[in-house]
Design an enzyme around this catalytic site. Structure first.
Site, PDB file in Angstrom:
ATOM      1  N   CYS A 102       0.814  -1.085   0.048  1.00 22.85           N
ATOM      2  CA  CYS A 102       0.058   0.108   0.001  1.00 22.85           C
ATOM      3  C   CYS A 102       0.966   1.245   0.094  1.00 22.85           C
ATOM      4  CB  CYS A 102      -0.888   0.028   1.293  1.00 22.85           C
ATOM      5  SG  CYS A 102      -1.704   1.752   1.303  1.00 22.85           S
ATOM      6  N   CYS A 105      -0.495   4.059   2.502  1.00 22.38           N
ATOM      7  CA  CYS A 105      -0.336   3.893   3.926  1.00 22.38           C
ATOM      8  C   CYS A 105      -0.134   2.463   4.111  1.00 22.38           C
ATOM      9  CB  CYS A 105      -1.765   4.324   4.633  1.00 22.38           C
ATOM     10  SG  CYS A 105      -3.292   4.071   3.793  1.00 22.38           S
ATOM     11  N   SER A 106      -1.182   1.820   4.736  1.00 20.83           N
ATOM     12  CA  SER A 106      -0.937   0.283   5.122  1.00 20.83           C
ATOM     13  C   SER A 106      -2.176  -0.484   4.923  1.00 20.83           C
ATOM     14  CB  SER A 106      -0.613   0.399   6.627  1.00 20.83           C
ATOM     15  OG  SER A 106      -1.374   0.746   7.548  1.00 20.83           O
ATOM     16  N   CYS A 107      -3.123  -0.239   3.767  1.00 26.39           N
ATOM     17  CA  CYS A 107      -4.282  -1.101   3.655  1.00 26.39           C
ATOM     18  C   CYS A 107      -3.894  -2.633   3.629  1.00 26.39           C
ATOM     19  CB  CYS A 107      -4.988  -0.454   2.349  1.00 26.39           C
ATOM     20  SG  CYS A 107      -5.395   1.174   2.627  1.00 26.39           S
TER      21      CYS A 107
HETATM   22 FE    FE Z   1      -3.322   2.095   3.017  1.00 28.88          FE
END
Ligand code: FE
Length: 203
Positions: A102, A105-107
């Site tokens: 991602c 961010c950190s999906c």
């Molecule tokens: Fe994300």
């Protein structure tokens, strides 16, 4: 002269500030937050994803469904909800190796993989894996993709998340789904590793 030492990064400090405000205004309670974190840390993990991969390996109809509509195929096995409103399964084969990131961010598909590892959230991984995935897989994960295999990077978002379906290791054709789950590591479903070989499984 006193030196001010800030132990938080900018984003951590901002997160803390927002969290504090939400608590102070009674919008969420600390207990509720702890419960959610503990749920994803302890009760949900990559075992769900491993079960899905093993089913795809042993059931061609299920694999086909997973390819067409992973969200529905996973929900059918009880994996759905927060952070998994739309999931796409990408299948490795000898021509293509898939890797998930991602960049924003950190999906990450929580219901099938649990919480993302720290490196997945790092700026380091997010920025480099898109630019040169083959090199990152080799340097950071000791994983070499054959030269004639294309590496495809999938950028997750709040709209869509990905799970990699690794290739089934040779010599496991006669194994049942339960035994096969032991070969499916979290990293193999992010695409930074292959599934384990039979001799790599710790009993
Ligand atoms: Fe994300």
């Amino acid at each position: 002269m006193s030196e001010h030492v800030n132990k938080y990064t900018e984003y951590e400090a901002r997160t803390k500030a927002i969290e504090t405000l939400l608590f102070e205004r009674g919008i969420v309670t600390p207990t509720a937050v702890d419960r959610i974190v503990s749920y994803y840390e302890n009760d949900v993990g990559p075992m769900g994803g491993a079960k899905i991969v093993a089913k795809a390996w042993t059931d061609p109809d299920y694999a086909e469904w997973l390819k067409k509509d992973a969200t529905a195929a996973m929900a059918d096995m009880g994996y759905a909800g927060e952070q998994a409103h739309q999931i796409q399964a990408v299948f490795n084969d000898k021509d293509t190796h898939h890797v998930v990131v991602c960049t924003l961010c950190s999906c990450y598909p929580w219901p099938v993989l649990g919480l993302p590892p720290a490196w997945y959230k790092s700026m380091e991984y997010r920025s480099r894996v898109v630019a040169d995935p083959r090199a990152v897989l080799k340097s950071d994960f000791g994983f070499e993709v054959p030269d004639d295999t294309e590496v495809r990077v999938w950028d997750s978002s709040s709209e869509i998340r990905y799970i990699v379906i690794p290739e089934q290791p040779k010599g496991t054709e006669a194994w049942d789904a339960e035994a096969l789950t032991k070969l499916v590591s979290r990293d193999s479903m992010i695409g930074v590793a292959d599934a384990l070989k039979p001799n790599e499984v710790v009993a």
